[in-house]
Write an enzyme that holds these catalytic residues in place. Structure first.
Site, PDB file in Angstrom:
ATOM      1  N   ARG A  89       0.756  -1.230   0.022  1.00  0.00           N
ATOM      2  CA  ARG A  89      -0.176   0.116  -0.108  1.00  0.00           C
ATOM      3  C   ARG A  89       0.832   1.264  -0.090  1.00  0.00           C
ATOM      4  NH1 ARG A  89      -3.602  -1.767   5.091  1.00  0.00           N
ATOM      5  NH2 ARG A  89      -1.979  -3.148   5.249  1.00  0.00           N
ATOM      6  N   ARG A 144      28.546  25.730   3.027  1.00  0.00           N
ATOM      7  CA  ARG A 144      28.876  24.368   2.815  1.00  0.00           C
ATOM      8  C   ARG A 144      29.872  23.449   3.598  1.00  0.00           C
ATOM      9  NH1 ARG A 144      30.613  25.117  -3.231  1.00  0.00           N
ATOM     10  NH2 ARG A 144      30.784  22.982  -2.948  1.00  0.00           N
ATOM     11  N   ALA A 148      40.400  47.517  -4.826  1.00  0.00           N
ATOM     12  CA  ALA A 148      39.253  46.884  -5.587  1.00  0.00           C
ATOM     13  C   ALA A 148      39.517  46.562  -7.006  1.00  0.00           C
ATOM     14  CB  ALA A 148      38.164  48.045  -5.438  1.00  0.00           C
ATOM     15  N   ARG A 199      45.289  46.794 -12.066  1.00  0.00           N
ATOM     16  CA  ARG A 199      44.275  47.594 -12.544  1.00  0.00           C
ATOM     17  C   ARG A 199      44.724  48.004 -13.930  1.00  0.00           C
ATOM     18  NH1 ARG A 199      42.149  51.608  -8.151  1.00  0.00           N
ATOM     19  NH2 ARG A 199      41.217  50.066  -6.819  1.00  0.00           N
TER      20      ARG A 199
HETATM   21  C1  UD1 Z   1      -3.071  -5.695  11.148  1.00  0.00           C
HETATM   22  C2  UD1 Z   1      -4.063  -6.655  11.993  1.00  0.00           C
HETATM   23  C3  UD1 Z   1      -5.438  -6.000  12.398  1.00  0.00           C
HETATM   24  C4  UD1 Z   1      -4.899  -4.386  13.007  1.00  0.00           C
HETATM   25  C5  UD1 Z   1      -3.949  -3.812  12.313  1.00  0.00           C
HETATM   26  C6  UD1 Z   1      -3.323  -2.616  13.336  1.00  0.00           C
HETATM   27  C7  UD1 Z   1      -3.596  -8.953  11.047  1.00  0.00           C
HETATM   28  C8  UD1 Z   1      -4.184  -9.887  10.307  1.00  0.00           C
HETATM   29  N1  UD1 Z   1      -4.491  -7.859  10.977  1.00  0.00           N
HETATM   30  O1  UD1 Z   1      -3.769  -5.521  10.167  1.00  0.00           O
HETATM   31  O2  UD1 Z   1      -6.208  -6.678  13.073  1.00  0.00           O
HETATM   32  O3  UD1 Z   1      -6.092  -3.784  13.356  1.00  0.00           O
HETATM   33  O4  UD1 Z   1      -2.673  -4.505  12.018  1.00  0.00           O
HETATM   34  O5  UD1 Z   1      -2.356  -1.973  12.394  1.00  0.00           O
HETATM   35  O6  UD1 Z   1      -2.774  -9.049  11.847  1.00  0.00           O
HETATM   36  N2  UD1 Z   1       3.764  -9.015   8.471  1.00  0.00           N
HETATM   37  C9  UD1 Z   1       4.770 -10.031   8.245  1.00  0.00           C
HETATM   38  N3  UD1 Z   1       4.536 -11.245   7.461  1.00  0.00           N
HETATM   39  C10 UD1 Z   1       3.573 -11.284   6.741  1.00  0.00           C
HETATM   40  C11 UD1 Z   1       2.235 -10.163   6.809  1.00  0.00           C
HETATM   41  C12 UD1 Z   1       2.484  -8.958   7.681  1.00  0.00           C
HETATM   42  O7  UD1 Z   1       5.750  -9.845   8.957  1.00  0.00           O
HETATM   43  O8  UD1 Z   1       3.224 -12.316   6.121  1.00  0.00           O
HETATM   44  C13 UD1 Z   1       3.860  -7.708   9.138  1.00  0.00           C
HETATM   45  C14 UD1 Z   1       3.894  -6.409   8.341  1.00  0.00           C
HETATM   46  O9  UD1 Z   1       5.360  -5.941   7.921  1.00  0.00           O
HETATM   47  C15 UD1 Z   1       3.211  -5.428   9.353  1.00  0.00           C
HETATM   48  C16 UD1 Z   1       2.714  -6.390  10.250  1.00  0.00           C
HETATM   49  O10 UD1 Z   1       3.033  -7.566   9.980  1.00  0.00           O
HETATM   50  O11 UD1 Z   1       4.301  -4.894   9.933  1.00  0.00           O
HETATM   51  C17 UD1 Z   1       1.166  -6.115   9.892  1.00  0.00           C
HETATM   52  O12 UD1 Z   1       0.819  -6.216   8.579  1.00  0.00           O
HETATM   53  P1  UD1 Z   1      -0.199  -5.533   7.924  1.00  0.00           P
HETATM   54  O13 UD1 Z   1      -0.323  -6.053   6.386  1.00  0.00           O
HETATM   55  O14 UD1 Z   1       0.144  -4.166   8.038  1.00  0.00           O
HETATM   56  O15 UD1 Z   1      -1.711  -5.613   8.781  1.00  0.00           O
HETATM   57  P2  UD1 Z   1      -2.767  -4.887   8.782  1.00  0.00           P
HETATM   58  O16 UD1 Z   1      -3.801  -4.967   7.413  1.00  0.00           O
HETATM   59  O17 UD1 Z   1      -2.456  -3.358   9.106  1.00  0.00           O
HETATM   60 CA    CA Z   2      -0.686  -2.260   9.196  1.00  0.00          CA
END
Ligand code: UD1
Ligand code: CA
Length: 451
Positions: free
Chosen positions: A13, A317, A407, A424
């Protein structure tokens, strides 16, 4: 106690080549603020392959675990959970730079006091769109993601913050039981509550749980972190704190006044009783006490001692070093230069690769010609030198103490102390010349019009 940061996600996103956890907020990557808030705990980071080396370098004290395929937050936790040695641990998403360390402490205490399997940190949002909703009914507690929510559930305003505190034994048992989500094919950590007994929620401030999923949220997070940084300077006046940009590592001392649209970056240090007027950009520089920087200067990797006056519109700089009471005026550029006490370069000047003494007057339009097309050459100017306007110093060249440069002089030879240097072309005045010239030109124009 230990903490696991989930940071292996693809950040789709954000629409960026850079993983969202490295996007910059006030001079630090998002992930920095999370690791910082968890500094009391042993920290694990679940990372993907691409970013693991950067993370290792940035946070050598943390343990990095790799999630090869992004199969959801539950799958991510499964890569770290076997390395937890404490009775309890926290899990936090890697995109939440506003988390507050106090919330974790309260969470761990509550988990122990109430002997819970899991504590979910939640908050109530006027617009809960996008977040997992906390559903509480007779059958217990559930977290339902936006994608899976029906219209009734979508109206629930209590949401999952993405911070959880677990009892390690309970989590170890429950995690493998989580099934694939039918719609997305991912394993949701939020489904773990179905396989736990004692689960409670703890409400935290909405501000602390803002997740950065897109560029809009990145700017919202920046605003809040900026506010927090500025609020730490209790003895500094910010004329317009909402429009001031101060990086995390910046130091500012007592009774300094910062005007709007000032950017202080890197490890910049500002002394006491300075005035930094509008629109200044100062990066990795040291500004000592009682320095006045007038509007719209750019200052990089420089040192400015007490009582100097800079600008408006000056460009210092890297490696510009100004002793006390120096004055650098408008449209002056300096680079790799040492300038002695009380020396003035008030207008339209370039000083590069030079050492300039004390009490020197650098006239308007003075230029050090430091570059010969192959290398940089040095100009050395002694103390109490008076340089008139429009002087070129062709480096390498040395100008002794107590000299004067007339100058318009192009200095190509060294100047001995107490000498006057002047180069000059002798002036000749041709009497009546202008009148004759104009007459001829006007006659020619008239003849052209006729034909
Ligand atoms: C998640 C929560 C949601 C919560 C929200 C809060 C889940 C399923 N949902 O949604 O309930 O309200 O956070 O911000 O957890 N990540 C991994 N590996 C993966 C997928 C994700 O490490 O396979 C990590 C991402 O890098 C991220 C975190 O987990 O930092 C959360 O993932 P993200 O996709 O942001 O979840 P949300 O849709 O925000
Ligand atoms: Ca998130």
């Amino acid at each position: 106690m230990e903490a696991v940061i989930l940071a292996a996600g693809k950040s789709t996103r954000m629409k960026s080549k850079t993983s969202k956890i490295f996007h910059n907020i006030c001079g630090k990557p998002i992930i920095f603020y999370i690791v910082k808030a968890l500094e009391k705990y042993k920290v694990h980071i679940v990372s993907n392959k691409e970013i693991q080396n950067t993370l290792k370098k940035m946070f050598p004290k943390t343990q990095i675990h790799i999630q090869e395929e992004q199969k959801g937050t539950a799958d991510a936790l499964s890569k770290a959970i076997n390395h937890i040695n404490s009775d309890a641990f926290a899990v936090v998403n890697g995109d939440m730079p506003l988390i507050d360390s106090n919330d974790f402490e309260t969470g761990f205490n509550l988990l122990k006091a109430n002997r819970l399997d899991c504590l979910i940190l939640t908050t109530v949002l006027e617009n809960p769109y996008g977040y997992g909703r906390i559903v509480k009914d007779e059958s217990g507690l559930q977290i339902v993601e936006e994608k899976d929510a029906n219209d009734i559930i979508k109206k629930i305003k209590e949401v999952n913050s993405g911070i959880y505190i677990f009892d390690t034994k309970a989590a170890l048992k429950a995690l493998p039981k989580i099934e694939k989500n039918k719609k997305t094919g991912e394993y949701y950590l939020t489904d773990i509550v179905k396989f736990l007994n004692k689960v409670e929620t703890l409400k935290i401030k909405p501000e602390n749980m803002l997740g950065v999923n897109n560029r809009r949220q990145l700017s919202e997070a920046r605003k809040i972190i900026q506010q927090r940084i500025i609020d730490n300077f209790e003895n500094v006046t910010f004329v317009d704190p909402d429009n001031t940009y101060i990086n995390y590592d910046v130091e500012i001392n007592e009774d300094t006044i910062i005007y709007p649209n000032v950017h202080l970056r890197g490890k910049t240090r500002i002394g006491r009783e300075c005035v930094i007027e509008n629109g200044n950009i100062i990066e990795n520089s040291i500004i000592r006490d009682n320095v006045h920087i007038k509007p719209y200067c750019v200052i990089e990797e420089s040192i400015i001692c007490d009582n100097c006056e800079i600008g408006p519109f000056a460009h210092l700089r890297p490696m510009s070093e100004l002793k006390s009471c120096v004055r650098i005026g408008n449209f002056v550029e300096t680079k790799k230069v040492k300038i002695g006490k009380r020396t003035k370069a008030s207008h339209l000047t370039y000083l590069g690769d030079a050492v300039i003494g004390e009490d020197v007057n650098v006239g308007c339009g003075t230029i050090t010609c430091n570059y010969d097309g192959y290398q940089k050459n040095e100009t050395i100017i002694g103390d109490r030198v008076f340089i008139g306007s429009d002087v070129q110093l062709v480096a390498p060249v040395k100008v002794g103490d107590d000299t004067m440069i007339a100058a318009g002089t192009t200095v190509t030879k060294d100047v001995e102390p107490y000498a006057l240097a002047i180069s000059r072309v002798p002036q000749t005045n041709k009497e009546g010349w202008t009148k004759k010239y104009r007459d001829t030109m006007e006659k020619r124009t008239k003849e052209k019009k006729k034909t």
